[in-house]
Design an enzyme around this catalytic site. Structure first.
Site, PDB file in Angstrom:
ATOM      1  CE  LYS A  42      29.418  13.358  36.136  1.00  0.00           C
ATOM      2  NZ  LYS A  42      28.602  14.027  35.100  1.00  0.00           N
ATOM      3  CE  LYS A  66      27.220   8.760  25.787  1.00  0.00           C
ATOM      4  NZ  LYS A  66      27.034  10.221  25.591  1.00  0.00           N
ATOM      5  CE  LYS A  78      21.650  13.803  29.577  1.00  0.00           C
ATOM      6  NZ  LYS A  78      23.035  13.728  29.069  1.00  0.00           N
ATOM      7  CB  THR A 153      32.167  15.650  23.533  1.00  0.00           C
ATOM      8  OG1 THR A 153      31.998  15.588  24.951  1.00  0.00           O
ATOM      9  CG2 THR A 153      31.174  14.696  22.874  1.00  0.00           C
TER      10      THR A 153
END
Length: 381
Positions: A42, A66, A78, A153
């Protein structure tokens, strides 16, 4: 997009690098699935005229750390499309990209939003594959969680900054903040900093930097952005346009634009006490060492900007549910996880006399390695 793919591999991954193209639309893209020991891949999908395989691989690795650092069970991945995100043929290109990855999505990878893509684009990708579960970041009308509209974010970046300030004995109220980048992350971070009592004294876009030692009117600047885009800084009526954001006199610097922006020179000359990485990979190992030697605290990217993936996890969890995601729960979890992770990493960095990136990497790597061991993915003895 040329690179030696074999040179990308190390003990962690990538597990798969898939380069795809489509003659009719001119689509050229890449998917990098880095490490899925803790769950399926993801990570956001970006569209840019400068996308490279190496860039996407580097960002996929960041996603591995992350997800592990925030302790949510997805793997690092990605995707990137080489092209102009403002192309009149964007939808056709996106559909071609989705078709090319139909064997990987959603079994091995979930589309998400990154630079150059928006909620409508997420809907296109999901529609092409006939599954709303193929992409996160969908519009509200399709049951999605609008990340950019909510500013998850940027909210998390400011929360991490507040936790870091507390750790080093600062009170964020009254502190001066400079923000490089005034997109979804930068604007939301600025808003949250104001709510926490700080003042934003400088903002930079591709159009330049606007600064005011007494604090910028962020609402005014956001309104100008809606009409003028990156040139909003030049349309701001009362600011100074002569200074670069990285050299502004401030207490906190938030690089929230692109990779590799904090050079050794910036690290040597900056006057700030705290750097909070809103963008991925804005510092280099050498600049981090300089900042460490100067006593400047840095909150690493995959700690500070993980608010988006917390929201993505909520969205992914609800993709087969008819119920709307509870936004209050999302913000609560972002605050709790990012503040706790920030404090844990900075404490470990202090105790072990390492950079904060090294401490954050150790935390994430231990979690990934444990999962790899349990799934028999470590090298033979």
């Amino acid at each position: 997009m040329q690179t030696d793919l074999l040179q990308l591999a190390d003990e962690w991954g990538p597990e798969k690098v898939l380069v795809v193209s489509d003659t009719r639309t001119g689509m050229r893209g890449v998917l990098v699935i880095d490490n899925t020991a803790r769950g399926i891949g993801k990570g956001g999908t970006r569209m840019s005229p400068t996308v490279t395989v190496a860039e996407i691989a580097r960002l996929a690795r960041t996603m591995t750390w992350k997800w592990a650092a925030v302790d949510l069970f997805h793997g690092g991945a990605k995707a990137g499309i080489l092209g102009d995100p403002n192309s009149p043929h964007k939808e056709a290109i996106l559909r071609a990209f989705a078709r090319a990855l139909r064997n990987e999505v959603p079994e091995e990878y979930l589309f998400g939003l990154d630079m150059g893509l928006n909620e409508r684009d997420a809907a296109v990708l999901a529609d092409e594959l006939g599954s709303l579960g193929a992409s996160t970041g969908l519009p509200r009308a399709l049951g999605g969680l609008p990340y950019d509209q909510l500013g998850v974010t940027g909210f998390g970046v400011a929360e991490a900054a507040d936790a870091a300030a507390e750790h080093i004995g600062l009170k964020i109220a009254g502190k001066r903040v400079a923000i490089q980048g005034f997109g979804a992350v930068g604007t939301a971070a600025a808003t949250r900093f104001l709510e926490l009592g700080a003042s934003v004294v400088a903002v930079a876009t591709a159009g330049g930097t606007v600064s005011d030692p007494n604090g910028l009117d962020i609402s005014r600047l956001q309104s100008l952005r809606e009409h003028f885009g990156d040139d909003c800084v030049r349309e701001y009526p009362a600011g100074d346009l002569s200074t670069d954001v990285l050299s502004v006199d401030a207490d906190i610097l938030v690089p929230a634009a692109r990779e590799d922006t904090i050079s050794d020179k910036v690290a040597t000359e900056t006057s700030v006490s705290l750097i909070v990485e809103g963008a991925n990979l804005p510092t280099s190992p050498s600049s981090r060492s300089i900042l460490k030697q100067r006593g400047i605290t840095v909150v690493p990217d995959f700690i500070a900007n993980a608010g988006g993936i917390v929201a993505a996890a909520h969205s992914t969890d609800s993709r087969n549910s008819p119920f709307v995601v509870n936004e209050e729960n999302v913000f609560t979890m972002i605050s709790e996880k990012l503040r706790a992770n920030t404090t844990q990493v900075l404490q470990a960095s202090q105790e072990e006399e390492t950079t904060s990136h090294e401490a954050a990497f150790a935390l994430a790597a231990d979690r990934v390695r444990e999962a790899m061991a349990l799934r028999r993915r470590l090298p033979f003895d």
